[in-house]
Each structure stands twice: as C-alpha cells, then as structure tokens.
Design a protein around this motif. Structure first.
Motif, mmCIF file in Angstrom:
data_model
loop_
_atom_site.group_PDB
_atom_site.id
_atom_site.type_symbol
_atom_site.label_atom_id
_atom_site.label_comp_id
_atom_site.label_asym_id
_atom_site.label_seq_id
_atom_site.Cartn_x
_atom_site.Cartn_y
_atom_site.Cartn_z
ATOM 1 N N UNK A 139 30.185 29.094 39.287
ATOM 2 C CA UNK A 139 31.040 30.214 39.707
ATOM 3 C C UNK A 139 30.823 31.399 38.786
ATOM 4 N N UNK A 140 29.641 31.989 38.872
ATOM 5 C CA UNK A 140 29.334 33.187 38.100
ATOM 6 C C UNK A 140 29.306 34.376 39.044
ATOM 7 N N UNK A 141 29.659 35.541 38.556
ATOM 8 C CA UNK A 141 29.678 36.730 39.387
ATOM 9 C C UNK A 141 30.615 37.759 38.815
ATOM 10 N N UNK A 142 31.554 38.247 39.625
ATOM 11 C CA UNK A 142 32.452 39.307 39.166
ATOM 12 C C UNK A 142 33.832 39.161 39.788
ATOM 13 N N UNK A 160 34.556 43.211 36.915
ATOM 14 C CA UNK A 160 34.474 42.519 35.635
ATOM 15 C C UNK A 160 33.453 41.404 35.783
ATOM 16 N N UNK A 161 32.221 41.635 35.282
ATOM 17 C CA UNK A 161 31.173 40.629 35.348
ATOM 18 C C UNK A 161 31.498 39.525 34.344
ATOM 19 N N UNK A 162 31.594 38.283 34.815
ATOM 20 C CA UNK A 162 32.058 37.212 33.932
ATOM 21 C C UNK A 162 31.741 35.849 34.511
ATOM 22 N N UNK A 163 31.989 34.834 33.721
ATOM 23 C CA UNK A 163 32.006 33.460 34.219
ATOM 24 C C UNK A 163 33.349 33.296 34.929
ATOM 25 N N UNK A 186 50.114 41.634 30.015
ATOM 26 C CA UNK A 186 49.078 40.609 29.863
ATOM 27 C C UNK A 186 47.751 41.195 30.344
ATOM 28 N N UNK A 187 46.770 41.224 29.462
ATOM 29 C CA UNK A 187 45.475 41.838 29.786
ATOM 30 C C UNK A 187 44.673 40.959 30.739
ATOM 31 N N UNK A 188 44.112 41.593 31.778
ATOM 32 C CA UNK A 188 43.177 40.914 32.674
ATOM 33 C C UNK A 188 41.736 41.142 32.252
ATOM 34 N N UNK A 189 41.517 42.078 31.340
ATOM 35 C CA UNK A 189 40.170 42.374 30.870
ATOM 36 C C UNK A 189 39.828 43.840 31.065
ATOM 37 N N UNK A 198 37.556 50.445 32.361
ATOM 38 C CA UNK A 198 38.914 50.510 32.906
ATOM 39 C C UNK A 198 39.683 49.262 32.476
ATOM 40 N N UNK A 199 40.419 49.310 31.369
ATOM 41 C CA UNK A 199 41.260 48.166 30.995
ATOM 42 C C UNK A 199 42.420 48.010 31.982
ATOM 43 N N UNK A 200 42.676 46.768 32.406
ATOM 44 C CA UNK A 200 43.757 46.494 33.358
ATOM 45 C C UNK A 200 44.649 45.391 32.799
#
Length: 520
Positions: A139-142, A160-163, A186-189, A198-200
């Motif tokens: 499950x890699x992607x964004x 947000x490109x991530x695992x 609470x930060x989502x990234x 863009x911090x959310x």
C-alpha cells in the motif's frame, strides 16, 4: 520468571483449543446458529472464502479473539473445519455447514467488495488514497486532501506521498484522541501543492472537526469545519477500508493495520465500548490496554456524566493526569458552597426561554448571543442597564449569597454547574470581580441553552464553551449599549467599569458588532 507469549504462541494455543472442541461431542448446530454473530461468520466463510482467521476477522469487522470464540462454536457444531496451509489456518464450510448456510439464505447475500467510485458524487471526500504499482507491491502511494478554496473556485487537491499502510495504521492508533480530545490539534502531515508545502491538522470542537490548513492554500472559515460523524465515516470508508482491501488483494492478511482496523470497527459496534473509547480519547489516552484503576475511573466518569457532550468537554479540560484532582475540587466546592451558590430561578427562566433556543445547527456564538438577548428582555434590562457586580448577578438568579472558591480550579477548569434539590449550583474559581462574574455568566448561559444538570466551564475552545462565552459577553455588556457608548466618545475603560466587565470584553463587543449598528 514470567515468559512473554508471542503472537505465534497465542495462535497455536487458539488452534489447539479449536481442534479439541472439534474432537469432542458436537454441539447442536441449531443452538450455535441462534447467534447472529455465528450466522454472519458462517455466511462470510461460504461467500468470501477467507484465507486465514485474521482475514475473516477483517471481513467481519470484529477483533480476532472475538471471531475465534465464534469459530470455536462453529467448529464444535461440525459446521466449519480449519484446513492448514503452512502457518495459515483456512476456515471452510463442512457439508453440514454449507447445507445450513443455504437453508438460512446466507450464501445468497452479495459479496463484499471495495466500494466503487460513484460518478454522481460532485466532489470527493476530504481525504482519499491513491495506490502506486500492483497490489503485490503493498500500500504505497499518496494520501490526497481535497480542500474547498477560499475564493470559491472549486477544490484544491494536495498530496502526501507516503507508505499508506503505515500512515493509516498511525491514524487508527490516534483515532480516539484525534477525534474526541477537544481543542487539541492533531497533525495529519505536510502535504505538497504546486505552490508549496501545506501542513494540515484536525482539531475537535465537539460535534464539529476543524481542518487547520496552513501554507499557500486557504479556506473560508465555515468551509474548514466538517461534522464529526461525517468525517469519521469518510475516514473509514475512503481511507482505512481501501487500504485494508489493497492489502487483501496483495494477499497480505496478517498486517497490524488490519488488526487495528478490526478492533476499531468492533469498538464502534458496541455502544458501551464506544462510549468508553470516546471518553478515554478525550482524556488523551488510548482506550486499549488500560490498567484496572484507570479503566474504573473512566467508567465512573461515564456514570457520573451520562451527557456525552458535557463529559467530553470536561475530560478534554482535565485530561487523564488531572481527573482525580478535578473530581476532588468539584466535590469539595459543592459541599462547601452548595447551600449559598444555588441559582433557584434558573429552572423557571429556562422554561420561559425554551421557545427561543436556537437549534444545535446554529453557530455557537449565535446560540449564546440569542439567549442572552432573550434573557435581558425577560428581565427587562435595557441595553444600557448594568448588573452592577458579582453579588447582584447571582441574586438575579435566586442565590442568597454567592461565594467564589478560594482554591484554584485544577487543569483548564474555571467553574462547574451541578444540581441539588433546591436548584442548580454554580461554583467558580475566584479570579477577581470581572473574570469571576464572566465565568458565572458562562455557567448560567450553558444551563439556559442546554439545560444540562451538570456542566463545566473551562478555558477550552470548544463549541459548547463558545456558546457560554458569547452568552456572557452579550448578557453582561450588550453590544448595542457598548457600541453607542464608545461612539459617543466614552472611553472603553469607563464603559467597562459601567458594565462591571473587562476592557478586553468591551473592545471585542465593539469590534465584533460596530458594523451592525453603523446605519442604526
């Protein structure tokens, strides 16, 4: 010396118990299938052919130990057998099991599949996921965030490109604290846009969740809020379930994220466990793996504060480490000041004003301000009329003599409203005449708007506390009078002394309302 039991040890022991049940006297299949949970599992095995017990637990949305108990009963009744395939135990229907499943119509239900895209939906949910590569790659992607632009020009999509498996697992780990601890971002990234990072973050205000977006993307204030229940459903349907389905498609069936999601869904399915988890989250802790003492404290809190909105505001204000001190302060103050701080007129006034309460869908400040205006009309107080001081304020509501607490309120608490046979009791910390009167007015406003038997006043910025703040400001220093005095050239400090309010409150009332009276 105690020995740590590994996950494989636990699985082996569980399978051994199932085999022992299977070789003992068979249970009555009719009795076993009287349980809806057992029937559900029987149908899932027949329709979905799960390749492991953990895959079955995920399909059922139940924790694996819970599924294992049902499986034991099905195996013991001769309805299911467990076929070994390496380390995996694959549940399969026996001939009897298939016969009973067919009789009950369990094999005719639609199979569960990943939710297809709905072309009729005008815009996507707040968060969705995009996978890269084949299912076997993991499950890699964004993670994609879809944000309404402030200028009204549609949605801005940032990524947000991530695992995604790891990110989704972290989302579940913080689920209860993220959604139910109020006034705690609470930060989502940090997401990426063409115009920059863009911090959310998410912040709970109670029944609404605020999307805090910084950087080059801006949203209108009202567009930043989503209903809590809607957001919770979308996160499960648009993020967590697609990740779990992706892992299944790649034959990854024993992943921590899948077990966490199954536990989350099971908690949500049972009202008592769900209330426990929400309360623990508001206290800032995980509801899982708590010791007996902490779990008992949460249960006592739920019992003493059955109104969830009240309870979650209170829990978010005191948190886990201050829960005991806050409870002791409340008990002591109610005992010491209950007889003199009783607001005997409040129930009568609440009944009179019940018809003017705005619905819960109204903005918090509107609910508070509207009630304050209605109360002043009921008490025949014109816009220039002052309540003089704290004692006169309390007398208006039936208190013979009002005494503030000489002790500091713990944590973020500022006051508390309880009840006795004689009427509502309000206790507040002594913070000087102006601030103490403001806190008392907030408690009065909370009672009139919500009519709860108990409630707290705190420093938290939640929707409920916003109602109380707006009520207190308009009741103590009505905007119409403040604007007229200030524009007549009366200094703010003198206007504040007239109303027995702080200069800050008067400035806020003028700044927030001057435009409304410009043409009056």
């Amino acid at each position: 010396m105690s020995r740590t039991i590994s996950g494989n040890d636990l699985r082996d022991r569980m399978l051994a118990r199932m085999r022992a049940v299977a070789t003992s006297a068979p249970e009555d299949a009719f009795k076993v299938l009287a349980s809806a949970g057992n029937r559900d599992l029987l149908g899932l095995i027949g329709r979905e052919a799960p390749q492991s017990i953990s895959a079955l637990a995920e399909l059922a949305g139940r924790a694996q130990p819970n599924v294992s108990r049902s499986l034991s009963a099905l195996v013991g009744a001769g309805l299911v057998l467990l076929r070994q395939d390496g380390r995996s135990s694959i549940p399969e229907l026996t001939d009897l099991g298939r016969e009973k499943a067919a009789e009950l119509g369990l094999l005719d239900l639609p199979t569960r599949a990943t939710r297809p895209a709905d072309d009729t939906i005008a815009e996507p949910s707040f968060l969705t996921v995009r996978f890269d590569g084949a299912p076997g790659d993991g499950a890699h992607g964004a993670v994609l965030a879809h944000l309404p632009r402030r200028d009204g020009q549609g949605l801005a999509t940032v990524s947000l490109e991530t695992d995604i498996e790891a990110w989704a697992g972290g989302l579940v780990d913080h689920w209860w604290r993220m959604l139910y601890r109020r006034d705690a971002p609470h930060s989502l990234g940090t997401f990426a846009a063409a115009s920059g990072p863009v911090p959310i973050a998410l912040k709970s205000h109670g029944p609404r969740i605020e999307r805090i977006v910084r950087g080059p993307i801006t949203m209108a204030r009202d567009a930043a809020f989503l209903p809590l229940e809607e957001l919770e459903r979308d996160l499960i349907a648009q993020v967590l379930e697609p990740v779990a389905a992706r892992l299944r498609a790649g034959r990854r069936i024993d992943r921590p994220m899948q077990a966490k999601l199954a536990r989350l869904l099971e908690t949500r399915a049972f009202s008592a466990e769900h209330a426990f988890a929400r309360t623990a989250g508001a206290l800032g802790i995980s509801p899982y793996d708590l010791g007996d003492a902490r779990a008992d404290a949460i249960r006592r809190l739920i019992e003493s504060m059955p109104d969830e909105d009240v309870r979650l505001d209170f829990a978010s204000a005191v948190l886990d480490e201050e829960l005991g001190a806050a409870s002791e302060w409340i008990c002591a103050e109610l005992r010491d000041h209950g007889s003199v701080n009783t607001m005997r007129r409040l129930p009568e006034l609440a009944g009179v004003l019940s018809a003017v309460r705005l619905p819960a869908s109204a903005r918090p400040w509107e609910r508070g301000t509207s009630m304050a205006k209605a109360l002043r009309r009921t008490l025949k107080l014109g816009p220039d009329a002052s309540l003089i001081n704290l004692e006169h304020l309390a007398e208006r509501f039936g208190s013979d003599y009002f005494a503030a607490s000489s002790l500091d309120a713990p944590a973020a608490l500022r006051g508390y409203q309880g009840v006795s046979d004689a009427g509502p009791i309000v206790i507040v910390a002594d913070e000087g005449p102006e601030r103490t009167a403001f806190t008392l007015a907030r408690a009065i406003g909370d009672y009139l708007v919500f009519e709860s038997r108990i409630a707290c006043v705190s420093d938290q910025y939640t929707d409920r506390q916003a109602v109380g703040r707006a009520f207190a400001a308009e009741f103590l220093a009505p905007a119409e009078g403040v604007v007229r005095m200030v524009e007549e050239g009366i200094p703010v400090q003198k206007v504040a002394r007239h109303y027995g309010a702080s200069s800050k409150m008067v400035r806020n009332q003028y700044g927030n309302n001057a435009d409304r009276f410009a043409d009056a």
